[in-house]
Design an enzyme around this catalytic site. Structure first.
Site, PDB file in Angstrom:
ATOM      1  N   THR A  71       0.684  -1.245   0.084  1.00  0.00           N
ATOM      2  CA  THR A  71      -0.052  -0.083  -0.066  1.00  0.00           C
ATOM      3  C   THR A  71       0.980   1.217  -0.116  1.00  0.00           C
ATOM      4  O   THR A  71       0.660   2.086  -0.825  1.00  0.00           O
ATOM      5  CB  THR A  71      -0.937   0.043   1.147  1.00  0.00           C
ATOM      6  N   ASN A 150      -5.608  -9.595  -8.446  1.00  0.00           N
ATOM      7  CA  ASN A 150      -5.665 -10.108  -7.145  1.00  0.00           C
ATOM      8  C   ASN A 150      -6.979 -11.054  -6.894  1.00  0.00           C
ATOM      9  O   ASN A 150      -7.003 -11.921  -6.119  1.00  0.00           O
ATOM     10  CB  ASN A 150      -5.225  -9.490  -5.827  1.00  0.00           C
ATOM     11  N   GLN A 178       0.931  -9.377  -6.452  1.00  0.00           N
ATOM     12  CA  GLN A 178       0.474 -10.773  -6.409  1.00  0.00           C
ATOM     13  C   GLN A 178       1.343 -11.714  -7.535  1.00  0.00           C
ATOM     14  O   GLN A 178       1.269 -12.754  -7.612  1.00  0.00           O
ATOM     15  CB  GLN A 178      -0.810 -10.691  -7.117  1.00  0.00           C
ATOM     16  N   ALA A 199       6.123  -8.199   1.079  1.00  0.00           N
ATOM     17  CA  ALA A 199       6.370  -9.592   1.249  1.00  0.00           C
ATOM     18  C   ALA A 199       5.591 -10.379   1.783  1.00  0.00           C
ATOM     19  O   ALA A 199       5.725 -11.873   1.844  1.00  0.00           O
ATOM     20  CB  ALA A 199       7.579  -9.180   2.525  1.00  0.00           C
ATOM     21  N   THR A 236      12.824   5.106  10.926  1.00  0.00           N
ATOM     22  CA  THR A 236      14.063   3.915  11.098  1.00  0.00           C
ATOM     23  C   THR A 236      13.577   2.707  10.270  1.00  0.00           C
ATOM     24  O   THR A 236      12.360   2.197  10.458  1.00  0.00           O
ATOM     25  CB  THR A 236      14.299   3.574  12.600  1.00  0.00           C
ATOM     26  N   CYS A 327      -7.704  -7.429   0.736  1.00  0.00           N
ATOM     27  CA  CYS A 327      -7.666  -6.921   2.102  1.00  0.00           C
ATOM     28  C   CYS A 327      -9.111  -6.726   2.504  1.00  0.00           C
ATOM     29  O   CYS A 327      -8.853  -6.365   3.784  1.00  0.00           O
ATOM     30  CB  CYS A 327      -6.840  -5.591   1.783  1.00  0.00           C
TER      31      CYS A 327
HETATM   32  N1  PLP Z   1      -1.687  -4.425  -4.346  1.00  0.00           N
HETATM   33  C1  PLP Z   1      -2.429  -5.695  -4.341  1.00  0.00           C
HETATM   34  C2  PLP Z   1      -2.565  -6.235  -5.566  1.00  0.00           C
HETATM   35  C3  PLP Z   1      -2.627  -6.581  -3.231  1.00  0.00           C
HETATM   36  O1  PLP Z   1      -3.315  -7.824  -3.442  1.00  0.00           O
HETATM   37  C4  PLP Z   1      -2.387  -6.015  -2.046  1.00  0.00           C
HETATM   38  C5  PLP Z   1      -2.663  -6.599  -0.631  1.00  0.00           C
HETATM   39  O2  PLP Z   1      -4.010  -7.403  -0.710  1.00  0.00           O
HETATM   40  C6  PLP Z   1      -1.740  -4.902  -1.669  1.00  0.00           C
HETATM   41  C7  PLP Z   1      -1.568  -4.076  -2.910  1.00  0.00           C
HETATM   42  C8  PLP Z   1      -1.578  -4.021  -0.453  1.00  0.00           C
HETATM   43  O3  PLP Z   1      -0.328  -4.762  -0.093  1.00  0.00           O
HETATM   44  P1  PLP Z   1      -0.001  -4.629   1.483  1.00  0.00           P
HETATM   45  O4  PLP Z   1      -0.872  -5.594   2.367  1.00  0.00           O
HETATM   46  O5  PLP Z   1       1.294  -4.959   1.841  1.00  0.00           O
HETATM   47  O6  PLP Z   1      -0.207  -2.908   2.278  1.00  0.00           O
END
Ligand code: PLP
Length: 376
Positions: A71, A150, A178, A199, A236, A327
């Site tokens: 994100t 995703n 993904q 990660a 940090t 998410c």
């Molecule tokens: N982009 C995609 C395509 C995702 O599937 C996700 C997580 O579901 C994210 C971004 C967000 O990543 P993070 O959970 O590391 O913030």
């Protein structure tokens, strides 16, 4: 039996990754910015991790900027392009992850950035003719289009889109959350300016990722503070998480083909099993196509009185899957991606099953039997 089939939402941390992280937590507490030996030990670990990541992706280590995850990296690319690189227009798609689409909408409101949404073909791929027409409108532009969706497993052609952006003089960002560590990347060859990594989608820890920024592209960053990550991302560094990310990437790329074969076979087993078990079952997007993202199977179930409860009932059976976006698994609003790509059918429940290296054929059989019970 408990069966975890929500690997696109997040994955279990690999034991090898935990093993790499624990000594860092126990012994390397130094602030990587401190000049004394305790701090320098942490700095060495971070820079070693950066070099390992860069080697896997065939890019220079200075192109890797660690962040708190996908994100933040998506935000950094889009906000940085507008604030620091003079972009006055964003071209993206309604099927993007909310980290991209909401950031683009917020920039439209707060910075007056023009937001153009590219259309999709019926199969979910970006309509490249429409993209070409949008690019031809000119103006300093960043295009943000994800590599693999995703939810519905549609993969976009990054080489083609990147080449079109280059030709039009636009910057190109791709959310590769993904696909990173599920496919090989050669960033010397791929025409992208920014790509995003998280990660926890490949058996690494949560709360760490990075933005790849092509050499020569200079962002000032969005988090003000210290001059960490070459002043692009103050704060940090999370040494243990960064070490964990690199360890997870080592593991993924050392064993990539075996991992792909294993996961592909599980998904095929699930698709075949569901076709036999549930007459009228369909698969959304590219999830049952050999061209689709091999980790994700998005299933559209025929109308059934228990459809609306399917996610909950499967959870009671011990099967974890997802009904909304990565998410917001468990969301009942339906998916913005299915709606954007016109795969949404109010009569049918859609569930996403996503597979990972620790799933087994026995688990898939169990999940199919549980789904059969729910839809009996
Ligand atoms: N982009 C995609 C395509 C995702 O599937 C996700 C997580 O579901 C994210 C971004 C967000 O990543 P993070 O959970 O590391 O913030």
């Amino acid at each position: 039996m408990n069966v975890y089939l929500d690997n696109a939402a997040t994955t279990a941390v690999a034991p090898e990754v935990v093993e790499a992280m624990v000594p860092v937590l126990q012994e390397c507490f130094g602030n990587p910015s401190s000049s004394h030996a305790v701090g320098r030990k942490s700095r060495v670990l971070i820079e070693q991790s950066r070099r390992r990541v860069a080697k896997h992706l065939n890019c220079h280590p200075s192109c890797i900027y660690f962040t708190s995850g996908g994100t933040e990296a998506d935000n950094l690319a889009l906000r940085g392009a507008v604030r620091d690189l003079g972009c006055t227009r964003i071209i993206t798609s309604e099927a993007e992850h909310s980290a991209v689409i909401k950031t683009a909408q917020s920039l439209e409101r707060s910075a007056g950035t023009t937001l153009d949404l590219v259309r999709h073909l019926p199969n979910g791929k970006v309509d490249l003719e429409h993209l070409a027409a949008l690019l031809a409108k000119g103006g300093k532009t960043i295009v943000s289009l994800m590599h693999a969706n995703n939810e519905v497993a549609v993969i976009q052609d990054l080489e083609r889109i990147g080449a079109m952006c280059r030709e039009a003089g636009a910057l190109f960002h791709s959310d590769t959350v993904q696909t990173m560590c599920h496919y090989a990347f050669d960033l010397e060859a791929l025409p992208v300016d920014f790509i995003t990594c998280s990660a926890h989608k490949f058996h690494g820890p949560k709360g760490v990722g990075f933005l790849y920024i092509r050499k020569g592209v200079k962002l000032k960053g969005q988090i003000e503070g210290g001059s960490q990550e070459r002043a692009v991302r103050g704060g940090t560094e999370s040494t243990h998480n960064i070490v964990g990310l690199a360890a997870a990437m080592d593991l993924a790329y050392t064993d990539l083909v075996a991992h792909q074969d294993h996961v592909r076979a599980l998904k095929a087993q699930m698709a075949t099993g569901l076709i036999e078990a549930i007459p009228g079952v369909r698969f959304n997007g590219d999830s049952d196509s050999p061209d689709g993202l091999y980790t994700v199977l998005n299933v559209s179930f025929p109308p059934h009185p228990k459809s609306g409860m399917a996610l909950f009932l499967l959870d009671l059976e011990g099967v974890a899957c997802s009904g909304g976006s990565a998410c917001s698994s468990g969301a009942t609003l339906g998916s913005h991606v299915l709606r954007a790509l016109e795969f949404h059918d109010p009569q049918r429940a859609s569930l996403r099953f996503s597979f990972g290296r620790y799933n087994t054929a026995e688990e898939v059989d169990y999940a199919i039997a549980a789904i059969r019970r729910v839809f009996a």
